[in-house]
Structures are given as C-alpha cells and as structure tokens.
Design a protein around this motif. Structure first.
Motif, PDB file in Angstrom:
ATOM      1  N   ALA A  32       0.892  -1.064  -0.063  1.00 15.61           N
ATOM      2  CA  ALA A  32       0.185  -0.177   0.206  1.00 15.61           C
ATOM      3  C   ALA A  32       0.832   1.364   0.062  1.00 15.61           C
ATOM      4  CB  ALA A  32      -1.014   0.119   1.161  1.00 15.61           C
ATOM      5  N   PRO A  33       0.712   2.267  -1.034  1.00 16.23           N
ATOM      6  CA  PRO A  33       1.504   3.464  -1.077  1.00 16.23           C
ATOM      7  C   PRO A  33       0.983   4.391   0.190  1.00 16.23           C
ATOM      8  CG  PRO A  33       0.005   3.309  -2.917  1.00 16.23           C
ATOM      9  CD  PRO A  33      -0.168   1.977  -2.244  1.00 16.23           C
ATOM     10  N   ASP A  34       1.585   5.427   0.470  1.00 15.80           N
ATOM     11  CA  ASP A  34       1.514   6.283   1.311  1.00 15.80           C
ATOM     12  C   ASP A  34      -0.172   6.678   1.088  1.00 15.80           C
ATOM     13  OD1 ASP A  34       3.541   6.479   2.539  1.00 15.80           O
ATOM     14  OD2 ASP A  34       4.343   8.365   1.948  1.00 15.80           O
ATOM     15  N   GLY A  35      -1.071   7.184   2.162  1.00 12.21           N
ATOM     16  CA  GLY A  35      -2.201   7.715   1.899  1.00 12.21           C
ATOM     17  C   GLY A  35      -3.237   7.220   3.082  1.00 12.21           C
ATOM     18  N   THR A  36      -4.466   7.731   3.171  1.00 13.90           N
ATOM     19  CA  THR A  36      -5.564   7.690   3.977  1.00 13.90           C
ATOM     20  C   THR A  36      -6.587   6.675   3.049  1.00 13.90           C
ATOM     21  OG1 THR A  36      -5.066   9.374   5.183  1.00 13.90           O
ATOM     22  CG2 THR A  36      -7.121   8.239   5.315  1.00 13.90           C
ATOM     23  N   TYR A  37      -7.022   5.738   3.526  1.00 14.39           N
ATOM     24  CA  TYR A  37      -7.983   4.699   2.974  1.00 14.39           C
ATOM     25  C   TYR A  37      -9.156   4.564   3.728  1.00 14.39           C
ATOM     26  CZ  TYR A  37      -3.667   3.262   0.502  1.00 14.39           C
ATOM     27  OH  TYR A  37      -2.651   3.380  -0.089  1.00 14.39           O
ATOM     28  N   ALA A  38     -10.174   5.247   3.186  1.00 17.04           N
ATOM     29  CA  ALA A  38     -11.435   5.599   3.949  1.00 17.04           C
ATOM     30  C   ALA A  38     -12.351   4.461   3.612  1.00 17.04           C
ATOM     31  CB  ALA A  38     -12.253   7.080   3.286  1.00 17.04           C
ATOM     32  N   GLU A  39     -12.020   3.392   4.329  1.00 11.99           N
ATOM     33  CA  GLU A  39     -12.750   2.011   3.823  1.00 11.99           C
ATOM     34  C   GLU A  39     -12.473   0.997   4.928  1.00 11.99           C
ATOM     35  OE1 GLU A  39     -11.055  -0.388   0.568  1.00 11.99           O
ATOM     36  OE2 GLU A  39      -9.536   1.343   0.523  1.00 11.99           O
ATOM     37  N   SER A  40     -13.389   0.298   5.257  1.00 13.45           N
ATOM     38  CA  SER A  40     -12.979  -1.043   6.027  1.00 13.45           C
ATOM     39  C   SER A  40     -12.723  -2.168   5.093  1.00 13.45           C
ATOM     40  CB  SER A  40     -14.047  -1.618   6.807  1.00 13.45           C
ATOM     41  OG  SER A  40     -15.349  -1.924   6.167  1.00 13.45           O
ATOM     42  N   ILE A  41     -11.637  -3.196   5.519  1.00 13.93           N
ATOM     43  CA  ILE A  41     -11.213  -4.168   4.639  1.00 13.93           C
ATOM     44  C   ILE A  41     -11.503  -5.601   5.179  1.00 13.93           C
ATOM     45  CG2 ILE A  41      -9.518  -2.735   3.528  1.00 13.93           C
ATOM     46  CD1 ILE A  41      -7.295  -4.059   5.108  1.00 13.93           C
ATOM     47  N   ASN A  42     -11.549  -6.505   4.458  1.00 14.93           N
ATOM     48  CA  ASN A  42     -11.574  -8.031   4.754  1.00 14.93           C
ATOM     49  C   ASN A  42     -10.683  -8.535   4.103  1.00 14.93           C
ATOM     50  OD1 ASN A  42     -12.457 -10.423   4.706  1.00 14.93           O
ATOM     51  ND2 ASN A  42     -14.496 -10.237   5.024  1.00 14.93           N
ATOM     52  N   ILE A  43      -9.659  -9.264   4.714  1.00 15.02           N
ATOM     53  CA  ILE A  43      -8.713 -10.001   4.100  1.00 15.02           C
ATOM     54  C   ILE A  43      -9.152 -11.262   4.155  1.00 15.02           C
ATOM     55  CG2 ILE A  43      -5.993 -10.712   4.217  1.00 15.02           C
ATOM     56  CD1 ILE A  43      -5.593  -7.971   5.597  1.00 15.02           C
ATOM     57  N   SER A  44      -9.574 -12.102   3.022  1.00 24.84           N
ATOM     58  CA  SER A  44     -10.024 -13.435   3.011  1.00 24.84           C
ATOM     59  C   SER A  44      -9.252 -14.225   2.447  1.00 24.84           C
ATOM     60  CB  SER A  44     -11.399 -13.417   2.577  1.00 24.84           C
ATOM     61  OG  SER A  44     -11.529 -12.803   1.259  1.00 24.84           O
ATOM     62  N   SER A  45      -7.786 -14.079   2.028  1.00 23.05           N
ATOM     63  CA  SER A  45      -6.963 -15.076   1.516  1.00 23.05           C
ATOM     64  C   SER A  45      -5.753 -14.767   2.033  1.00 23.05           C
ATOM     65  CB  SER A  45      -6.910 -14.717  -0.158  1.00 23.05           C
ATOM     66  OG  SER A  45      -6.505 -13.655  -0.272  1.00 23.05           O
ATOM     67  N   ILE A  57      -5.707   3.160   7.718  1.00 19.89           N
ATOM     68  CA  ILE A  57      -7.269   2.801   7.215  1.00 19.89           C
ATOM     69  C   ILE A  57      -8.076   3.448   8.462  1.00 19.89           C
ATOM     70  CG2 ILE A  57      -8.548   0.665   7.330  1.00 19.89           C
ATOM     71  CD1 ILE A  57      -5.985  -0.922   6.899  1.00 19.89           C
ATOM     72  N   ASP A  58      -9.065   4.354   7.713  1.00 24.86           N
ATOM     73  CA  ASP A  58     -10.005   5.358   8.370  1.00 24.86           C
ATOM     74  C   ASP A  58     -11.299   4.715   8.249  1.00 24.86           C
ATOM     75  OD1 ASP A  58     -11.437   6.856   9.730  1.00 24.86           O
ATOM     76  OD2 ASP A  58     -10.412   8.648   8.675  1.00 24.86           O
ATOM     77  N   ALA A  59     -11.894   3.718   8.972  1.00 27.01           N
ATOM     78  CA  ALA A  59     -13.348   3.143   8.846  1.00 27.01           C
ATOM     79  C   ALA A  59     -14.261   3.757   9.741  1.00 27.01           C
ATOM     80  CB  ALA A  59     -13.094   1.721   8.994  1.00 27.01           C
ATOM     81  N   ARG A  60     -13.740   4.936  10.109  1.00 27.29           N
ATOM     82  CA  ARG A  60     -14.917   5.662  11.264  1.00 27.29           C
ATOM     83  C   ARG A  60     -16.205   5.973  10.492  1.00 27.29           C
ATOM     84  NH1 ARG A  60     -10.649  10.206  13.395  1.00 27.29           N
ATOM     85  NH2 ARG A  60     -10.286  10.109  10.901  1.00 27.29           N
ATOM     86  N   GLY A  61     -17.159   5.450  11.116  1.00 31.40           N
ATOM     87  CA  GLY A  61     -18.695   5.916  10.528  1.00 31.40           C
ATOM     88  C   GLY A  61     -18.906   4.821   9.397  1.00 31.40           C
ATOM     89  N   ILE A  62     -18.155   4.132   9.008  1.00 30.97           N
ATOM     90  CA  ILE A  62     -18.402   3.011   7.809  1.00 30.97           C
ATOM     91  C   ILE A  62     -18.637   1.905   8.305  1.00 30.97           C
ATOM     92  CG2 ILE A  62     -17.210   2.103   5.891  1.00 30.97           C
ATOM     93  CD1 ILE A  62     -15.326   4.455   5.497  1.00 30.97           C
ATOM     94  N   SER A  63     -17.911   1.414   9.570  1.00 29.71           N
ATOM     95  CA  SER A  63     -17.918   0.041   9.930  1.00 29.71           C
ATOM     96  C   SER A  63     -17.673  -0.110  11.172  1.00 29.71           C
ATOM     97  CB  SER A  63     -17.083  -0.829   8.795  1.00 29.71           C
ATOM     98  OG  SER A  63     -17.004  -2.248   9.485  1.00 29.71           O
ATOM     99  N   GLY A  64     -18.147  -1.067  11.999  1.00 25.66           N
ATOM    100  CA  GLY A  64     -18.045  -1.404  13.417  1.00 25.66           C
ATOM    101  C   GLY A  64     -16.645  -2.141  13.705  1.00 25.66           C
ATOM    102  N   ILE A  65     -15.832  -2.663  12.353  1.00 24.83           N
ATOM    103  CA  ILE A  65     -14.473  -3.101  12.315  1.00 24.83           C
ATOM    104  C   ILE A  65     -13.858  -2.419  11.269  1.00 24.83           C
ATOM    105  CG2 ILE A  65     -13.240  -5.098  12.311  1.00 24.83           C
ATOM    106  CD1 ILE A  65     -15.793  -6.774  12.959  1.00 24.83           C
ATOM    107  N   ALA A  66     -12.579  -1.991  11.463  1.00 31.10           N
ATOM    108  CA  ALA A  66     -11.840  -1.617  10.594  1.00 31.10           C
ATOM    109  C   ALA A  66     -11.123  -2.747   9.520  1.00 31.10           C
ATOM    110  CB  ALA A  66     -10.558  -0.705  11.038  1.00 31.10           C
ATOM    111  N   VAL A  67     -10.747  -3.896  10.124  1.00 31.53           N
ATOM    112  CA  VAL A  67      -9.982  -5.046   9.475  1.00 31.53           C
ATOM    113  C   VAL A  67     -10.554  -6.132   9.679  1.00 31.53           C
ATOM    114  CG1 VAL A  67      -7.780  -6.034   8.826  1.00 31.53           C
ATOM    115  CG2 VAL A  67      -7.832  -3.541   9.135  1.00 31.53           C
ATOM    116  N   VAL A  68     -11.143  -7.056   9.060  1.00 31.89           N
ATOM    117  CA  VAL A  68     -11.641  -8.240   9.421  1.00 31.89           C
ATOM    118  C   VAL A  68     -10.240  -9.327   8.670  1.00 31.89           C
ATOM    119  CG1 VAL A  68     -13.175 -10.129   9.231  1.00 31.89           C
ATOM    120  CG2 VAL A  68     -13.957  -7.582   9.549  1.00 31.89           C
TER     121      VAL A  68
END
Length: 169
Positions: A32-45, A57-68
């Motif tokens: 991941a290059p420098d930056g703010t990622y306004a998302e929650s992510i799911n690593i499933s592999s 990783i800024d998931a504020r207001g998007i999701s109850g969990i930032a990274v699953v």
C-alpha cells in the motif's frame, strides 16, 4: 479492455485497498502506498497487506470493524487504524484463521461496546473462535501500538490456540 494499473500496481484493481486485496493472488504482497484509505477491509486470502510508508485505514462511521481477517497465512503490517464511537474493533481475527500476523500497526480510538454480546468492551485486536474445532490457531500479534480503546488492547476469546503476543505497547 479498459484495465488500468492502479496505485497498487495491480492491473484491474479499482484503486481501493480492498480492490487490491481482492485482485491479489494467494501468497502475494499487496504494497500500500502512502495515503488514507477511507474504507473497512476484509482479508480473506493468504496475502500480506503491507504499508510502504504512512498508511491510515480510516473506517470511522463506515463499519464497526476496520479490518476483518478470515484467512490462512494472512498478514497486516504497518498501518495506522483510526477508530471512534462507531467502531468496536480495529482488527478482528476470525475463527477460520491460521498463521495470521498482525504487526507494526498503530490502533486507536475504538469505543463502541461489542454489539454481538453483552460485553461493554471494544478492542484494538480481537481474536475469537466458536468451538474447539473452529478457532484461530498460530496467530502472532507483535510490535503494535494500541491506545485509546475503551476495553482491551488485545483480547483472546474463549477458543484460541497457540497465540504469540510480543513487543506490543
């Protein structure tokens, strides 16, 4: 056919961190290059998601969990994960995980009580299983800085096995 090379160098990625993860092959490293990622992510592999500089990783207001994380052999390394009152966990390691590494991240600000049970806690990192046959095994949580969480910095649920926790602050 309209495929573009996104910021992650993945042909066909959509420029989001989740898009890069989804487009990666098992065993790949998503840099991941420098930056703010306004998302929650799911690593499933079984991919390594690694920040190459200053990544939030800024998931504020998007999701109850930032990274699953729901994978075997996945890694999350080097991110700042910002939370608030809409979030109960920075990183959740699910029952299907084996050999997951969560390292060198700064996790802060989660203050929502866990909505899935009666616990008033929120978590920096939460690992949990459902039974003796369905639990995360061989996780490593190292070098993380966790603060400002209304509950537990790192919480292991009833069913976890062979977890290494080292060098966290």
């Amino acid at each position: 056919s309209g495929l573009v090379d996104d910021a992650f160098g993945i042909c066909g990625g959509d420029g989001t961190l989740q898009g890069a993860i989804d487009a990666a092959n098992p065993g790949d490293t998503v840099s991941a290059p420098d930056g703010t990622y306004a998302e929650s992510i799911n690593i499933s592999s079984s991919v390594a998601v690694v920040c190459e500089g200053n990544c939030t990783i800024d998931a504020r207001g998007i999701s109850g969990i930032a990274v699953v994380i729901a994978a075997v052999g996945a890694t999350l390394d080097g991110f700042t994960i910002s939370g608030d009152e809409t979030m109960y966990a920075g990183v959740v390691v699910t029952p299907s995980c084996q050999g997951v590494t969560v390292s060198n991240n700064t996790i802060s600000g989660m203050t929502l009580s866990n909505p899935s049970n009666d616990s008033p806690l929120s978590y920096g990192i939460l690992a949990y299983g459902n039974s003796e046959s369905e639990m995360p095994m061989g996780s490593t949580f190292s070098g993380n800085e966790i603060y400002g969480v209304a509950g537990a910095a790192i919480s292991l649920g009833s069913y976890t096995y062979s977890t290494t926790i080292t060098g966290n602050n």
